[in-house]
Design an enzyme around this catalytic site. Sequence first.
Site, PDB file in Angstrom:
ATOM      1  N   ALA A 126       0.851  -1.130   0.019  1.00 23.12           N
ATOM      2  CA  ALA A 126      -0.045   0.070  -0.019  1.00 23.12           C
ATOM      3  C   ALA A 126       0.710   1.201   0.027  1.00 23.12           C
ATOM      4  O   ALA A 126       0.467   2.299  -0.408  1.00 23.12           O
ATOM      5  CB  ALA A 126      -0.877  -0.027   1.192  1.00 23.12           C
ATOM      6  N   THR A 127       2.220   1.126   0.660  1.00 19.94           N
ATOM      7  CA  THR A 127       2.784   2.358   0.706  1.00 19.94           C
ATOM      8  C   THR A 127       3.321   2.605  -0.823  1.00 19.94           C
ATOM      9  O   THR A 127       3.319   3.736  -1.400  1.00 19.94           O
ATOM     10  CB  THR A 127       4.265   1.921   1.449  1.00 19.94           C
ATOM     11  OG1 THR A 127       4.028   1.939   2.800  1.00 19.94           O
ATOM     12  CG2 THR A 127       5.185   3.099   1.097  1.00 19.94           C
ATOM     13  N   ASN A 179      -5.097   3.948  11.146  1.00 22.79           N
ATOM     14  CA  ASN A 179      -4.286   2.753  11.198  1.00 22.79           C
ATOM     15  C   ASN A 179      -3.976   2.595  12.586  1.00 22.79           C
ATOM     16  O   ASN A 179      -3.967   1.615  13.258  1.00 22.79           O
ATOM     17  CB  ASN A 179      -3.262   2.461  10.478  1.00 22.79           C
ATOM     18  CG  ASN A 179      -2.259   3.693  10.622  1.00 22.79           C
ATOM     19  OD1 ASN A 179      -2.583   4.779  10.065  1.00 22.79           O
ATOM     20  ND2 ASN A 179      -1.231   3.663  10.775  1.00 22.79           N
ATOM     21  N   GLN A 219      -6.607  -0.243   6.009  1.00 19.15           N
ATOM     22  CA  GLN A 219      -7.461  -0.839   7.057  1.00 19.15           C
ATOM     23  C   GLN A 219      -9.010  -0.866   6.947  1.00 19.15           C
ATOM     24  O   GLN A 219      -9.648  -1.376   7.891  1.00 19.15           O
ATOM     25  CB  GLN A 219      -7.195   0.243   8.247  1.00 19.15           C
ATOM     26  CG  GLN A 219      -5.502   0.381   8.753  1.00 19.15           C
ATOM     27  CD  GLN A 219      -5.121  -1.138   9.424  1.00 19.15           C
ATOM     28  OE1 GLN A 219      -5.827  -2.033   9.738  1.00 19.15           O
ATOM     29  NE2 GLN A 219      -3.601  -1.040   9.759  1.00 19.15           N
ATOM     30  N   SER A 274      -3.887  -3.294   0.959  1.00 19.52           N
ATOM     31  CA  SER A 274      -2.817  -4.223   0.949  1.00 19.52           C
ATOM     32  C   SER A 274      -3.400  -5.784   1.410  1.00 19.52           C
ATOM     33  O   SER A 274      -4.249  -5.898   2.222  1.00 19.52           O
ATOM     34  CB  SER A 274      -1.765  -3.868   1.861  1.00 19.52           C
ATOM     35  OG  SER A 274      -0.729  -4.776   2.112  1.00 19.52           O
ATOM     36  N   THR A 305       8.562  -8.114 -13.144  1.00 24.44           N
ATOM     37  CA  THR A 305       7.662  -9.706 -13.146  1.00 24.44           C
ATOM     38  C   THR A 305       7.026  -9.746 -12.149  1.00 24.44           C
ATOM     39  O   THR A 305       7.064  -9.386 -10.986  1.00 24.44           O
ATOM     40  CB  THR A 305       8.841 -10.708 -13.083  1.00 24.44           C
ATOM     41  OG1 THR A 305       9.706 -10.347 -14.274  1.00 24.44           O
ATOM     42  CG2 THR A 305       8.173 -11.935 -13.152  1.00 24.44           C
ATOM     43  N   CYS A 330      10.713   5.198  22.303  1.00 22.73           N
ATOM     44  CA  CYS A 330      11.813   5.804  23.014  1.00 22.73           C
ATOM     45  C   CYS A 330      13.116   5.564  22.294  1.00 22.73           C
ATOM     46  O   CYS A 330      13.456   4.379  22.142  1.00 22.73           O
ATOM     47  CB  CYS A 330      11.875   5.396  24.387  1.00 22.73           C
ATOM     48  SG  CYS A 330      13.146   6.215  25.614  1.00 22.73           S
TER      49      CYS A 330
END
Length: 397
Positions: free
Chosen positions: A87-88, A171, A199, A219, A260, A346
């Site tokens: 999907a990106t 998402n 989503q 996706s 391909t 973090c």
Amino acid sequence: MEITTQASSAAQTASDKGLYLDYNATTPVDPQVFAAMEPYFKEYFGNPSSASHHWGWTAENGVQKARMQVASLIGAKSSELTFTASATESNNWVIFGLLTKLREANPNQPIHFITSNVEHSSIIKAMLAVEKQGVEVDFLPVNQFGQIEIETLHQVIKPHTKLVSLIWVNNEIGSINPVVEVAKLCKEKQILFHTDATQAIGKVPVNVTEMDIDLMSFSAHKMYGPKGSAALYIRGKDPKVEINPLIYGGGQEKGLRSGTLNVPAIVGLGVAAEICKNNFETESARMTSLRNLLWTKLQAAIPGIRLNGHPTERSSINLNVTLPGITIESLAPKIQKLGISTGSACSSGSVSISHVLKGIGMSAEDARCTFRISLGRWTSESDVHRAVEILHGAIPT
């Protein structure tokens, strides 16, 4: 094709390895999908572009069957689908492919794109990239639930607006955008409308023709298909949408996306789409019931827990919650066997807040106390109870 009742070991949510509740991130491949894919790795291994022998014909037949299965799921014609790897990729293709097409037609025309500040990073980063190339981009703010307001969209539309791109189901927090209303407004203004439906497929009804959607990305691996398989819907008429290729080469996919084809993955996407279509109502109802049960149990077990996103206009599988004053880091040692997603990261002593949580006005402190639970096809009622027990047991008394 019905959902199989026997899940593979990889698909089982409750095991010695833990309890997987991160279906928004990815889903296990459905055993029926895997079974359909397997022959295309072995006896049906041909290149679908090889038109002179039966190995190629067999592979091409598998691709075309999958194209029809996917088209049937979303209410499109099979000719309006192009297979991609993610999907990106599809999201990037829409933005860059449309930009180059527009500039070919009129190099000097101003171009304006609209999106929101809570999109998937593949949209936000692509929009920032074209902004550097001279495109005017508006990143719409969202309401407290993470949804765009139609009036806000209406106010930023300009005479040279060419594209509106908005996520269908968020998402992270699961909120559903008013896609039908957005599409109607865009059609009235003769603006192309693209939605990232990654989503949304399997969670909300989708019919691109009836809903006047011009371009749509989604996706396989979010609906029990394989990773590395996705598609882009490009409307074929009323209006006929044209974008330039993102990948050039041997001319596969009608010259729109060379390379391909990944036949096994495409076959998997097709079967996943067929299962999704045939079981949509039953699965949606079950997921909604489990999600509501989970939220009820969490509220009873953890006083003060707060839901993020819209309370009702949300994905059937998603709960994004905050435990005020209790960081997920502090719970980590006791919830290691619980597969969930956190609201902050973090690194080198600094906390990076999710842009979606920031977009709905959440502080960095609360983001550290936020996590997402997402349910799936193999989540059971006992899994819900177990998850609540794990979380409740991890909280300091």
